[in-house]
Design a protein around this motif. Sequence first.
Motif, PDB file in Angstrom:
ATOM      1  N   SER A 121      28.435   7.568  37.509  1.00 30.15           N
ATOM      2  CA  SER A 121      29.456   7.633  38.898  1.00 30.15           C
ATOM      3  C   SER A 121      30.742   6.721  39.219  1.00 30.15           C
ATOM      4  O   SER A 121      31.296   7.416  39.558  1.00 30.15           O
ATOM      5  CB  SER A 121      28.147   7.834  39.779  1.00 30.15           C
ATOM      6  OG  SER A 121      27.358   8.798  40.101  1.00 30.15           O
TER       7      SER A 121
ATOM      8  N   ASN B 124      35.703  19.065  38.108  1.00 36.45           N
ATOM      9  CA  ASN B 124      34.889  19.818  38.949  1.00 36.45           C
ATOM     10  C   ASN B 124      35.158  18.438  40.194  1.00 36.45           C
ATOM     11  O   ASN B 124      35.586  19.548  41.045  1.00 36.45           O
ATOM     12  CB  ASN B 124      33.465  20.072  38.651  1.00 36.45           C
ATOM     13  CG  ASN B 124      33.064  20.919  37.758  1.00 36.45           C
ATOM     14  OD1 ASN B 124      33.927  22.176  37.978  1.00 36.45           O
ATOM     15  ND2 ASN B 124      32.285  21.455  37.530  1.00 36.45           N
ATOM     16  N   GLN B 125      35.023  17.675  40.203  1.00 35.63           N
ATOM     17  CA  GLN B 125      35.278  16.387  40.652  1.00 35.63           C
ATOM     18  C   GLN B 125      36.678  16.362  41.267  1.00 35.63           C
ATOM     19  O   GLN B 125      37.427  16.100  42.707  1.00 35.63           O
ATOM     20  CB  GLN B 125      34.737  14.915  40.205  1.00 35.63           C
ATOM     21  CG  GLN B 125      34.910  13.892  41.448  1.00 35.63           C
ATOM     22  CD  GLN B 125      33.686  14.047  42.162  1.00 35.63           C
ATOM     23  OE1 GLN B 125      32.312  14.141  42.220  1.00 35.63           O
ATOM     24  NE2 GLN B 125      33.716  12.953  42.869  1.00 35.63           N
TER      25      GLN B 125
ATOM     26  N   GLY C 140      33.197  19.674  42.707  1.00 38.82           N
ATOM     27  CA  GLY C 140      32.213  18.609  42.591  1.00 38.82           C
ATOM     28  C   GLY C 140      31.152  19.283  42.076  1.00 38.82           C
ATOM     29  O   GLY C 140      30.910  20.085  41.628  1.00 38.82           O
ATOM     30  N   LYS C 141      29.796  19.126  42.587  1.00 36.14           N
ATOM     31  CA  LYS C 141      28.466  19.078  41.876  1.00 36.14           C
ATOM     32  C   LYS C 141      28.304  20.525  42.212  1.00 36.14           C
ATOM     33  O   LYS C 141      27.185  21.383  42.182  1.00 36.14           O
ATOM     34  CB  LYS C 141      27.724  18.436  42.517  1.00 36.14           C
ATOM     35  CG  LYS C 141      27.767  16.329  41.948  1.00 36.14           C
ATOM     36  CD  LYS C 141      26.415  16.166  42.688  1.00 36.14           C
ATOM     37  CE  LYS C 141      26.541  14.460  41.678  1.00 36.14           C
ATOM     38  NZ  LYS C 141      26.104  13.728  42.388  1.00 36.14           N
TER      39      LYS C 141
ATOM     40  N   GLN D  36      30.119  22.412  42.127  1.00 37.82           N
ATOM     41  CA  GLN D  36      30.939  24.158  41.199  1.00 37.82           C
ATOM     42  C   GLN D  36      30.159  24.352  40.329  1.00 37.82           C
ATOM     43  O   GLN D  36      30.093  26.188  40.400  1.00 37.82           O
ATOM     44  CB  GLN D  36      32.412  23.191  40.414  1.00 37.82           C
ATOM     45  CG  GLN D  36      33.419  24.130  39.554  1.00 37.82           C
ATOM     46  CD  GLN D  36      34.040  24.651  41.003  1.00 37.82           C
ATOM     47  OE1 GLN D  36      34.433  24.306  42.295  1.00 37.82           O
ATOM     48  NE2 GLN D  36      33.894  26.114  40.430  1.00 37.82           N
TER      49      GLN D  36
ATOM     50  N   MET E 132      23.979  14.512  46.749  1.00 42.30           N
ATOM     51  CA  MET E 132      24.986  14.277  46.733  1.00 42.30           C
ATOM     52  C   MET E 132      25.235  12.852  47.580  1.00 42.30           C
ATOM     53  O   MET E 132      23.891  12.972  48.438  1.00 42.30           O
ATOM     54  CB  MET E 132      25.713  15.049  47.237  1.00 42.30           C
ATOM     55  CG  MET E 132      26.230  16.975  46.378  1.00 42.30           C
ATOM     56  SD  MET E 132      26.509  17.829  46.997  1.00 42.30           S
ATOM     57  CE  MET E 132      28.530  17.741  46.678  1.00 42.30           C
TER      58      MET E 132
ATOM     59  N   GLU F 291      30.482  13.013  49.514  1.00 40.51           N
ATOM     60  CA  GLU F 291      31.243  13.779  48.393  1.00 40.51           C
ATOM     61  C   GLU F 291      30.953  14.975  49.363  1.00 40.51           C
ATOM     62  O   GLU F 291      31.672  15.919  48.906  1.00 40.51           O
ATOM     63  CB  GLU F 291      29.972  13.591  47.071  1.00 40.51           C
ATOM     64  CG  GLU F 291      29.681  12.791  46.148  1.00 40.51           C
ATOM     65  CD  GLU F 291      28.986  12.918  45.201  1.00 40.51           C
ATOM     66  OE1 GLU F 291      29.510  13.359  43.997  1.00 40.51           O
ATOM     67  OE2 GLU F 291      27.490  13.452  44.916  1.00 40.51           O
TER      68      GLU F 291
ATOM     69  N   VAL G 192      33.932  17.559  49.761  1.00 36.50           N
ATOM     70  CA  VAL G 192      33.804  18.741  48.705  1.00 36.50           C
ATOM     71  C   VAL G 192      34.572  19.928  49.799  1.00 36.50           C
ATOM     72  O   VAL G 192      34.838  20.969  49.950  1.00 36.50           O
ATOM     73  CB  VAL G 192      32.552  19.104  48.577  1.00 36.50           C
ATOM     74  CG1 VAL G 192      32.345  20.982  48.673  1.00 36.50           C
ATOM     75  CG2 VAL G 192      32.692  18.053  47.272  1.00 36.50           C
TER      76      VAL G 192
END
Length: 378
Positions: free
Chosen positions: A16, A70-71, A76-77, A79, A113, A117, A121
């Motif tokens: 992270s 992705n970020q 992000g997570k 995706q 998350m 985040e 997103v």
Amino acid sequence: MKLEHFQTQKERSKMSETLANLGIALRNHALTNNRVAPTALNEVLDQEFESRNQRADLGEELELRRLAENQFFGFGKLQPLIDDSSIEEIWINAPNQIFVARSGLSSRLDLSMSSAEVSGVVERMLRLTGRRLDRSSPFVDASLPDGSRLHVVIPEITRSHWSVNIRKFPRKTYSMEDLVRFGSATESQSEFLKRAIREKANLLVSGATQAGKTTFLSALLGALDSTERLISVEETFEIRAEISDWVALQTRQPNLEGVGEVTLRRLIKEALRMRPTRLVVGEVREAEALDLLIALNSGLPGLCTIHANSAEDAILKLSTLPLLSGQNIPADFVQPTIAACIDYVVHCQLDQQGRRSIAQIAEVLPFDGKLSTRAVQC
């Protein structure tokens, strides 16, 4: 390799931190170099790996590149979940409570998350849609680029955390033949419904949430003649059709000044001016049911969906929705109109094993003082 490659909390914290540092470096790089974003990210990543004393193994390097893409350019997570074709829906109750549905069955993921985040997103998703989310407008419905439907509710409407739902839809349009092959419809049901479409019957597709109403509706549209002109109206784009002469319309929320809203009622009225030979309403929930009935009563064939527990309940619910229009609409007008306009109700179900199927096809009988249906044997 997945995020689980970084097993320990220390490793995940380090990852992270690395992503955060990459974000800072990427912004600085963009200020000093004339590079398109993906190229800039590759250059920043190359610098990150070159600066390390110990060469990262190939798996870690590939995973970091994927996570960074992705970020900074994806969702992000979420995706990988969006890319996973086996997942039908994703929802977040809290940053550490993330669920998915596969084959009609839900499960909680070992994934979390941060609040930042989640909001980041969602804001990135909404940036692509032109829709807004704030204290004055704490709900939002929007369509993502891949056709998925996004729904978000924020505090203080929710107790503590942002509530996010992403409902995905099949990337291909299924035909009635496909549904027969999947076991969702019988051969006789398929033939009966295709014949009804060709004969310009008006169909109401009913069922509970996730029962497959939109999928069945889209499959039914596959029986349309190639010469037809289809106009569809819905809150967010979900309907799919493989017909060349098709215009899809969706509603719009009001802007910051409270103007510019486009409702389903308005869309139905506008659709009638567009020379349709078939009208499709994604779902009737409120007073737009009155406009739909008026349109069908004018001789224009159509289809729509409705939430209901049975075919008979669907007809009864449809008879109450026009009363929400606020106009002086008596039941003495609504019920005979429904009996004259709606020919068949196709009721869909989702069983406990996650299988979707047609539970019943019901014919709406002529009005004799009350609304009634009769099961079609096919």
